[in-house]
Design a protein around this motif. Sequence first.
Motif, mmCIF file in Angstrom:
data_model
loop_
_atom_site.group_PDB
_atom_site.id
_atom_site.type_symbol
_atom_site.label_atom_id
_atom_site.label_comp_id
_atom_site.label_asym_id
_atom_site.label_seq_id
_atom_site.Cartn_x
_atom_site.Cartn_y
_atom_site.Cartn_z
ATOM 1 N N ALA A 252 28.248 71.396 36.871
ATOM 2 C CA ALA A 252 27.892 71.562 38.279
ATOM 3 C C ALA A 252 28.006 73.004 38.759
ATOM 4 N N THR A 253 26.937 73.464 39.393
ATOM 5 C CA THR A 253 26.955 74.771 40.043
ATOM 6 C C THR A 253 26.981 74.519 41.536
ATOM 7 N N ASP A 254 27.797 75.263 42.233
ATOM 8 C CA ASP A 254 27.956 75.017 43.663
ATOM 9 C C ASP A 254 26.839 75.660 44.467
ATOM 10 N N THR A 255 25.955 74.838 44.994
ATOM 11 C CA THR A 255 24.892 75.367 45.838
ATOM 12 C C THR A 255 24.989 74.746 47.226
ATOM 13 N N GLY A 256 26.195 74.654 47.703
ATOM 14 C CA GLY A 256 26.378 74.186 49.067
ATOM 15 C C GLY A 256 26.311 72.688 49.204
ATOM 16 N N LEU A 257 25.311 72.244 49.906
ATOM 17 C CA LEU A 257 25.160 70.832 50.255
ATOM 18 C C LEU A 257 25.319 69.889 49.060
ATOM 19 N N LEU A 258 26.220 68.914 49.195
ATOM 20 C CA LEU A 258 26.444 67.916 48.145
ATOM 21 C C LEU A 258 26.408 66.542 48.776
ATOM 22 N N HIS A 259 25.756 65.595 48.066
ATOM 23 C CA HIS A 259 25.856 64.200 48.524
ATOM 24 C C HIS A 259 26.333 63.327 47.365
ATOM 25 N N VAL A 260 27.253 62.420 47.656
ATOM 26 C CA VAL A 260 27.776 61.505 46.649
ATOM 27 C C VAL A 260 27.277 60.099 46.955
ATOM 28 N N SER A 261 26.534 59.501 45.983
ATOM 29 C CA SER A 261 26.108 58.114 46.136
ATOM 30 C C SER A 261 26.966 57.239 45.227
ATOM 31 N N HIS A 262 27.377 56.109 45.748
ATOM 32 C CA HIS A 262 28.206 55.178 44.986
ATOM 33 C C HIS A 262 27.350 54.432 43.956
ATOM 34 N N LEU A 263 27.903 54.208 42.754
ATOM 35 C CA LEU A 263 27.206 53.434 41.720
ATOM 36 C C LEU A 263 28.072 52.239 41.348
ATOM 37 N N ASP A 264 27.454 51.068 41.206
ATOM 38 C CA ASP A 264 28.199 49.884 40.772
ATOM 39 C C ASP A 264 27.567 49.360 39.489
ATOM 40 N N PHE A 265 28.287 49.536 38.364
ATOM 41 C CA PHE A 265 27.755 49.093 37.078
ATOM 42 C C PHE A 265 28.312 47.725 36.678
ATOM 43 N N GLY A 266 28.915 47.022 37.617
ATOM 44 C CA GLY A 266 29.267 45.624 37.394
ATOM 45 C C GLY A 266 30.599 45.355 36.727
ATOM 46 N N ASP A 267 31.350 46.398 36.370
ATOM 47 C CA ASP A 267 32.689 46.205 35.802
ATOM 48 C C ASP A 267 33.694 46.751 36.811
ATOM 49 N N PRO A 268 34.447 45.844 37.500
ATOM 50 C CA PRO A 268 35.334 46.298 38.579
ATOM 51 C C PRO A 268 36.412 47.291 38.121
ATOM 52 N N LEU A 269 36.698 47.323 36.822
ATOM 53 C CA LEU A 269 37.715 48.264 36.324
ATOM 54 C C LEU A 269 37.209 49.706 36.274
ATOM 55 N N ARG A 270 35.884 49.884 36.235
ATOM 56 C CA ARG A 270 35.317 51.228 36.117
ATOM 57 C C ARG A 270 34.653 51.655 37.419
ATOM 58 N N LYS A 271 34.810 52.931 37.751
ATOM 59 C CA LYS A 271 34.184 53.489 38.957
ATOM 60 C C LYS A 271 33.204 54.585 38.552
ATOM 61 N N HIS A 272 32.035 54.578 39.186
ATOM 62 C CA HIS A 272 31.029 55.607 38.896
ATOM 63 C C HIS A 272 30.432 56.166 40.173
ATOM 64 N N GLU A 273 29.999 57.420 40.097
ATOM 65 C CA GLU A 273 29.374 58.083 41.236
ATOM 66 C C GLU A 273 28.199 58.934 40.773
ATOM 67 N N MET A 274 27.216 59.066 41.676
ATOM 68 C CA MET A 274 26.149 60.033 41.434
ATOM 69 C C MET A 274 26.327 61.175 42.434
ATOM 70 N N HIS A 275 26.301 62.399 41.922
ATOM 71 C CA HIS A 275 26.418 63.580 42.785
ATOM 72 C C HIS A 275 25.079 64.317 42.803
ATOM 73 N N CYS A 276 24.572 64.633 43.984
ATOM 74 C CA CYS A 276 23.288 65.341 44.086
ATOM 75 C C CYS A 276 23.450 66.618 44.913
ATOM 76 N N ARG A 277 22.781 67.672 44.441
ATOM 77 C CA ARG A 277 22.763 68.960 45.150
ATOM 78 C C ARG A 277 21.348 69.502 45.112
ATOM 79 N N PHE A 278 21.070 70.412 46.050
ATOM 80 C CA PHE A 278 19.816 71.143 45.969
ATOM 81 C C PHE A 278 19.923 72.192 44.876
ATOM 82 N N LYS A 279 18.826 72.433 44.182
ATOM 83 C CA LYS A 279 18.834 73.430 43.123
ATOM 84 C C LYS A 279 19.002 74.824 43.694
ATOM 85 N N GLN A 280 18.248 75.107 44.780
ATOM 86 C CA GLN A 280 18.353 76.418 45.407
ATOM 87 C C GLN A 280 19.139 76.320 46.689
#
Length: 282
Positions: A252-280
């Motif tokens: 990850a390179t820090d380009t300011g604005l970040l959004h975190v979307s929650h992901l549910d892969f169906g196993d309650p023991l595991r947690k996942h996230e998607m992180h999105c940033r603008f390229k520029q």
Amino acid sequence: MSANTMSRNKENLVNMCDERARMLQDQFNVSMNHVHALAILVSTFHHGKRPSAIDQKTFAEYTARTAFERPLTSGVAYALRVVHSERELFEKQHGWTIKKMETEDQSPVRNEYMTERLDPSPIQDEYAPVIFSQETVAHIVSIDMMSGKEDRENILRARATGKGVLTSPFKLLKSNHLGVVLTFAVYNRDLPSDATPDERIKATVGYLGASFDVPSLVEKLLHQLASKQTIVVNVYDTTNSSYPMRMYGPNATDTGLLHVSHLDFGDPLRKHEMHCRFKQKL
Ligand code: WA2
């Protein structure tokens, strides 16, 4: 930049990220349901019939022809539960010995004869040798899946819970990047949903598993969408919140604005996230 433009940018990022997270989660869920159905197929036609109606050839053909139903997986396989007292007979019947999984540091450059060169599994109470595989993961046939840390933990949790369970990300055999394994236990009878862990463990006859090659399969999925030029996507396993594990995307390179979307892969023991940033930086 005006406050107006900024909030519009933020909204764009949120929408693009949530859309990608939802797509990934849906494809994961679809794949998981089909792996579950395969576990029932093995239960019905291998363990439920005498003689079995499934052999390696049938399994390979069926899993190749239905691969489109499991879009995020790189292969599926079936490992049989073998207790030590049955090992000798099992090996004689199959014409091969149960092999120990080799960790990366023990593994020199391997070729297609790989499993023939692996060491036999040392004596254990029980084993989980792979007896059927999709052609894409043929290299795991005869390997004891209980001899690999992540696979073993998955097997033990899958059979005690009766649910599909996921490993944390680890380097899969014969792959250059991180992946995860999904496991469903196969039981010798149709268990009630309130069966106890002990009843489940006793009734276990094998394990149906799928490998998810996360980087290449997520790449393929995101590639189908526009705006690849606009945003950078990372997928993390955040089960241990102090040590998030990157499963997909660049460092990850820090380009300011970040959004975190929650992901549910169906196993309650595991947690996942998607992180999105603008390229520029905007
Ligand atoms: N499948 C493919 N590549 C792997 C792997 C695996 N496990 N483990 C390490 N590399 C047969 O849970 C049972 C599949 C394990 C199932």
